[in-house]
Design an enzyme around this catalytic site. Sequence first.
Site, PDB file in Angstrom:
ATOM      1  N   HIS A 318       0.851  -1.188   0.000  1.00 44.41           N
ATOM      2  CA  HIS A 318       0.000   0.000   0.000  1.00 44.41           C
ATOM      3  C   HIS A 318       0.887   1.239   0.000  1.00 44.41           C
ATOM      4  CE1 HIS A 318      -3.165  -2.659   2.136  1.00 44.41           C
ATOM      5  NE2 HIS A 318      -3.529  -2.504   0.875  1.00 44.41           N
ATOM      6  N   TRP A 467       4.070   0.102   4.815  1.00 41.61           N
ATOM      7  CA  TRP A 467       4.750  -1.025   5.467  1.00 41.61           C
ATOM      8  C   TRP A 467       3.904  -2.296   5.422  1.00 41.61           C
ATOM      9  CZ3 TRP A 467       3.963   3.476   8.735  1.00 41.61           C
ATOM     10  CH2 TRP A 467       4.967   4.432   8.600  1.00 41.61           C
ATOM     11  N   HIS A 468       3.240  -2.521   4.279  1.00 43.17           N
ATOM     12  CA  HIS A 468       2.371  -3.688   4.123  1.00 43.17           C
ATOM     13  C   HIS A 468       2.850  -4.580   2.973  1.00 43.17           C
ATOM     14  CE1 HIS A 468      -1.132  -1.147   5.998  1.00 43.17           C
ATOM     15  NE2 HIS A 468      -0.257  -1.560   6.898  1.00 43.17           N
ATOM     16  N   GLN A 469       4.142  -4.817   2.872  1.00 42.24           N
ATOM     17  CA  GLN A 469       4.654  -5.628   1.760  1.00 42.24           C
ATOM     18  C   GLN A 469       4.085  -7.047   1.832  1.00 42.24           C
ATOM     19  OE1 GLN A 469       8.841  -4.660   0.504  1.00 42.24           O
ATOM     20  NE2 GLN A 469       8.936  -4.012   2.640  1.00 42.24           N
TER      21      GLN A 469
END
Length: 543
Positions: A318, A467-469
């Site tokens: 995101h 920080w949603h890899q």
Amino acid sequence: MKLNSHDQNAPENPPTPQREVGDVFDFIVCGAGSSGSVVAARLAEDGNASVLLLEAGGDDAAETVTNPAQWPLNLGSSRDWGFVGQPTPGLDGRRLPLSMGKGLGGGSSINVMVWARGHKGDWDHFAAEAGDDAWGYQSILGYYRRIEDWQGAPDPTRRGMGGPAYVAQPQAPQPIAEALLSAASTIGIPVYDSPNGEMMEAPGGASIAELRIRDGKRESVFGSYVSPLMSRPNLTVLTNALVTRLIFDGKRVTGIEVLVDDRLRQFTARCETVLSLGAINTPKVLMQSGIGPEDELQAHGIPVVQHLPGVGRNHQDHLAFGCTWAYRKPEAVGGSGCEAKLYWKSESRLAQPDILQCQLEFAVPSPIETGLETPQHGWTMFNGLAQPKSRGRLRLSGPNTNDPILIEPNSLSAPEDMAAALAAVELCRELGNSDAFTPLVTGEAAPGARYRSGTIDFIRRSAVTYWHQSCTAKMGRDSMSVVDNELKVYGVDGLRIADSSIMPRITTGNTMAPCVVIGERAADLIRKMHSLPDLSGGLTQPT
């Protein structure tokens, strides 16, 4: 038995010193984050199976972990893997810092603590890709009822009470959070009592956020699931343990090689090994162990165990574009600083929300490339893409553990993403400049009024990660899939993956809660295969 992080009888035992750790276990779980902690706890809870849980980072005892307001201090610290993306054309050549939790609890120990369960459409997409209704929304509701200790209004169909994961809304949200709901309602966006439940079956809406904060303290997934079991002799938790490669007998994984406090050790798994290292390190370990695209492995002299071209592909994240307003006077920050959420569509024809907005009750500095000044006191809408169409990839830089992984996010490469970003910024400005905020703010600091070309420049120069890899070892049935519907790695025995990398596409909203579901699902599948008792209470179907 139900795990409960508030068990007053659970001793505060530290992780086991490595000199006391044996070499052979029934199950080895690599990574003590939001999925791995769940897998390890569920496999160990009946006391019959021996479980080794490995974590490359350290403990979770720091004030920056327990104090919800201090989460930004973990970014760039020893609790952060500190990944950095490669120069990205869609971001004007910038390299994004891509933080990822390192330590007990993983991301759940350094994140903003938002509990976002994913949209109905996300889970039904998982089920379609996997060819398995057990991944569909109706089934996943059962998992959430098992997982949650929901503190809000009862909703027997959608919410759980008495589970390990304490979830609550702030009791007295700050005025800025209430202003967002008022602004949303004014422009026709529905306001819900909860950002989960019914809202995640709808086109979107606004709501006060749900958080993993109890009595003013963070509750990590490790704290909820593993801490109550730390005194059990069949569960071993080892910190400062970096997984370097898988060990094979033919095409069966029999164990792992680990660097523990600079000493190389090997551990054997009698039954299964589970990789829960996250969307960067899981593909790295797979590839450096010989599982991945054969051309890339051969280029680095790595013997190919199993050709799986999808390992490291399909990278998703995101993106956020910080829109900021200056306060008239300093305002208090509640909890983690995020007390209100909004999901909406950039186009009415879409099947589900593609805009994600997370209101932060402090001013987030814009990247220096924007040339914008940040007010000393203000609030920022962390405003971005909930369903990005751009796809990145991971590449090896070498065959060794200390050879860094190359992350190519490929952000904003798909034209649809820029169109959605423009709509997201326009929506954010419409909300932030509405009458609802007038008593609290003096004016807009970023991005300000711009022509279309100027807004595009702002988006490219201001974009940062949520920080949603995820999605780099996806579940599915096509040639680029890495795991099947049971999270088993194709062509390899004794190995499963349970973390955000198995997502076929990124979920709508913060990814911690879906990672807990992935952990629960993996544990169920493993228990069934190895005839372990199910002490979680089972899954009840909606009434």
